[in-house]
Design a protein around this motif. Structure first.
Motif, PDB file in Angstrom:
ATOM      1  N   HIS A  95      26.107  38.542  50.427  1.00 24.82           N
ATOM      2  CA  HIS A  95      24.760  39.542  49.881  1.00 24.82           C
ATOM      3  C   HIS A  95      24.343  41.512  50.482  1.00 24.82           C
ATOM      4  O   HIS A  95      25.236  41.483  51.675  1.00 24.82           O
ATOM      5  N   GLY A  96      23.912  41.503  49.469  1.00 23.38           N
ATOM      6  CA  GLY A  96      23.405  43.300  49.601  1.00 23.38           C
ATOM      7  C   GLY A  96      24.874  44.643  49.168  1.00 23.38           C
ATOM      8  O   GLY A  96      24.733  45.280  48.563  1.00 23.38           O
ATOM      9  N   GLY A  97      25.774  42.167  48.387  1.00 27.26           N
ATOM     10  CA  GLY A  97      26.780  43.271  47.604  1.00 27.26           C
ATOM     11  C   GLY A  97      26.336  43.830  45.903  1.00 27.26           C
ATOM     12  O   GLY A  97      25.353  43.628  46.091  1.00 27.26           O
ATOM     13  N   LEU A  98      26.827  45.365  45.196  1.00 32.14           N
ATOM     14  CA  LEU A  98      26.631  46.348  43.986  1.00 32.14           C
ATOM     15  C   LEU A  98      27.558  45.561  43.305  1.00 32.14           C
ATOM     16  O   LEU A  98      28.473  45.291  43.252  1.00 32.14           O
ATOM     17  N   LEU A  99      26.459  45.088  41.942  1.00 28.35           N
ATOM     18  CA  LEU A  99      27.673  45.033  40.576  1.00 28.35           C
ATOM     19  C   LEU A  99      27.106  45.969  39.877  1.00 28.35           C
ATOM     20  O   LEU A  99      26.808  46.000  40.148  1.00 28.35           O
ATOM     21  N   VAL A 100      28.102  45.935  39.988  1.00 29.31           N
ATOM     22  CA  VAL A 100      28.305  47.556  38.850  1.00 29.31           C
ATOM     23  C   VAL A 100      28.166  47.853  37.372  1.00 29.31           C
ATOM     24  O   VAL A 100      29.643  47.492  37.479  1.00 29.31           O
ATOM     25  N   SER A 101      27.797  48.074  36.712  1.00 30.43           N
ATOM     26  CA  SER A 101      28.284  47.407  35.343  1.00 30.43           C
ATOM     27  C   SER A 101      27.823  48.364  33.879  1.00 30.43           C
ATOM     28  O   SER A 101      26.867  49.276  34.268  1.00 30.43           O
ATOM     29  N   ASP A 102      29.311  49.122  33.928  1.00 32.75           N
ATOM     30  CA  ASP A 102      29.394  50.291  33.061  1.00 32.75           C
ATOM     31  C   ASP A 102      29.014  50.015  31.314  1.00 32.75           C
ATOM     32  O   ASP A 102      29.795  49.124  30.945  1.00 32.75           O
ATOM     33  N   ASP A 103      28.682  51.430  30.771  1.00 32.59           N
ATOM     34  CA  ASP A 103      28.482  51.066  29.511  1.00 32.59           C
ATOM     35  C   ASP A 103      27.008  50.383  28.997  1.00 32.59           C
ATOM     36  O   ASP A 103      27.452  49.698  28.141  1.00 32.59           O
ATOM     37  N   VAL A 104      25.802  50.717  30.107  1.00 33.31           N
ATOM     38  CA  VAL A 104      25.000  49.132  29.038  1.00 33.31           C
ATOM     39  C   VAL A 104      24.309  50.139  28.247  1.00 33.31           C
ATOM     40  O   VAL A 104      23.359  49.511  28.123  1.00 33.31           O
ATOM     41  N   LEU A 105      24.332  50.987  27.654  1.00 30.29           N
ATOM     42  CA  LEU A 105      23.932  52.012  26.656  1.00 30.29           C
ATOM     43  C   LEU A 105      23.926  52.468  25.171  1.00 30.29           C
ATOM     44  O   LEU A 105      23.613  52.408  24.525  1.00 30.29           O
ATOM     45  N   LEU A 106      25.924  52.146  25.699  1.00 31.22           N
ATOM     46  CA  LEU A 106      26.169  52.725  24.749  1.00 31.22           C
ATOM     47  C   LEU A 106      25.694  53.485  23.469  1.00 31.22           C
ATOM     48  O   LEU A 106      25.095  53.378  22.493  1.00 31.22           O
ATOM     49  N   TYR A 107      25.563  54.975  22.853  1.00 28.95           N
ATOM     50  CA  TYR A 107      25.090  56.199  22.948  1.00 28.95           C
ATOM     51  C   TYR A 107      23.865  55.908  22.146  1.00 28.95           C
ATOM     52  O   TYR A 107      23.503  55.997  21.515  1.00 28.95           O
ATOM     53  N   GLY A 108      22.930  55.272  23.628  1.00 29.34           N
ATOM     54  CA  GLY A 108      21.480  54.499  23.456  1.00 29.34           C
ATOM     55  C   GLY A 108      21.109  53.838  22.270  1.00 29.34           C
ATOM     56  O   GLY A 108      20.273  53.500  21.855  1.00 29.34           O
ATOM     57  N   TRP A 109      22.444  53.548  21.937  1.00 34.52           N
ATOM     58  CA  TRP A 109      22.115  52.174  20.770  1.00 34.52           C
ATOM     59  C   TRP A 109      21.241  50.388  21.518  1.00 34.52           C
ATOM     60  O   TRP A 109      20.328  49.573  20.887  1.00 34.52           O
ATOM     61  N   VAL A 110      21.629  50.372  22.410  1.00 32.38           N
ATOM     62  CA  VAL A 110      20.790  49.066  23.455  1.00 32.38           C
ATOM     63  C   VAL A 110      19.209  49.049  23.732  1.00 32.38           C
ATOM     64  O   VAL A 110      18.710  48.230  22.933  1.00 32.38           O
ATOM     65  N   ARG A 111      19.178  50.778  23.380  1.00 30.99           N
ATOM     66  CA  ARG A 111      17.223  50.642  23.136  1.00 30.99           C
ATOM     67  C   ARG A 111      16.925  51.049  21.536  1.00 30.99           C
ATOM     68  O   ARG A 111      15.500  51.408  21.846  1.00 30.99           O
ATOM     69  N   GLY A 146      26.256  59.219  31.644  1.00 28.74           N
ATOM     70  CA  GLY A 146      27.606  58.498  30.482  1.00 28.74           C
ATOM     71  C   GLY A 146      27.107  58.054  29.256  1.00 28.74           C
ATOM     72  O   GLY A 146      26.039  57.933  28.966  1.00 28.74           O
ATOM     73  N   GLU A 147      27.599  56.470  29.136  1.00 28.46           N
ATOM     74  CA  GLU A 147      27.246  55.505  28.362  1.00 28.46           C
ATOM     75  C   GLU A 147      26.095  54.359  28.788  1.00 28.46           C
ATOM     76  O   GLU A 147      25.936  53.382  28.641  1.00 28.46           O
ATOM     77  N   GLY A 148      25.545  54.605  30.004  1.00 24.88           N
ATOM     78  CA  GLY A 148      24.613  54.016  31.287  1.00 24.88           C
ATOM     79  C   GLY A 148      25.469  53.315  31.585  1.00 24.88           C
ATOM     80  O   GLY A 148      26.271  53.004  31.795  1.00 24.88           O
ATOM     81  N   VAL A 149      25.017  52.936  33.254  1.00 28.99           N
ATOM     82  CA  VAL A 149      25.491  52.488  33.728  1.00 28.99           C
ATOM     83  C   VAL A 149      24.069  51.519  34.885  1.00 28.99           C
ATOM     84  O   VAL A 149      23.301  51.422  35.264  1.00 28.99           O
ATOM     85  N   ALA A 150      24.546  49.854  35.098  1.00 29.85           N
ATOM     86  CA  ALA A 150      23.770  49.219  35.455  1.00 29.85           C
ATOM     87  C   ALA A 150      23.568  48.818  37.361  1.00 29.85           C
ATOM     88  O   ALA A 150      25.394  48.567  37.222  1.00 29.85           O
ATOM     89  N   VAL A 151      23.274  49.128  38.173  1.00 35.05           N
ATOM     90  CA  VAL A 151      23.541  48.638  39.288  1.00 35.05           C
ATOM     91  C   VAL A 151      22.730  47.936  40.318  1.00 35.05           C
ATOM     92  O   VAL A 151      21.541  48.306  39.958  1.00 35.05           O
TER      93      VAL A 151
END
Ligand code: SAM
Length: 155
Positions: A95-111, A146-151
């Protein structure tokens, strides 16, 4: 946040694992499937004198065998698999920990509008972001560097 136990999915050649180990003095565990990269990572880890646990194999098989809690989990392995790792990451994160997910936007393609041959991958990433953002046990912010990071903070 006093990060003392960190898990990384996707070691590569060990750059981030070494930086986290040296920079935070944390206990780092990292998972790598590719034998040649794992070998290079072990050499780099030894060269920096770090005490890092490198587990060689497929993250999908290894995650269920690990014991938490971790303070940070850094997802930097196969992007299409993030959604399949999510429940295990949730179990492993304190609890209180961070899940950091890299490259979640990839060159703007995800959005935006991805090229045809990348559509399946982008769909997997979109599903993962929906999963993250709709989970009431997490508070998620997406950063556009970068290529987007979700925290995502586990509440
Ligand atoms: C972007 S690189 C990691 C870079 C590293 N995190 C860093 O910052 O230095 C992604 C790595 O994930 C590894 N990988 C791909 N599929 C995997 C899987 N199923 N399980 C574990 N590692 C995997 C790849 O071999 C590759 O080395």
């Amino acid at each position: 946040m006093g990060a003392d136990r960190i898990l990384e999915v996707g070691t590569g050649e060990g750059l981030t694992a070494i930086a986290l180990s040296l920079g935070l003095g944390a206990e780092v565990t990292t998972i790598e499937r590719d034998a040649a990269r794992a070998r290079r990572a072990r050499e780099n880890i030894a060269a920096f004198g770090c005490d890092i646990r490198l587990i060689e194999g497929d993250a999908a098989e290894i995650l269920p065998c690990l014991e938490g809690p971790y303070t940070i989990i850094f997802l930097d392995g196969p992007k299409a698999q993030y959604k399949n790792y999510f429940q295990e990451c949730k179990r492993l994160l304190g609890h209180g920990g961070l899940l950091v997910s890299d490259d979640v936007l990839l060159y703007g393609w995800v959005r935006g509008d991805p090229p045809k041959k990348r559509r399946m991958l982008i769909e997997h990433i979109r599903e993962y972001l929906n999963l993250l953002q709709s989970d009431p046990d997490f508070e998620t912010q997406i950063f556009e560097f970068g290529e987007g990071v979700a925290v995502s903070k586990k509440l």
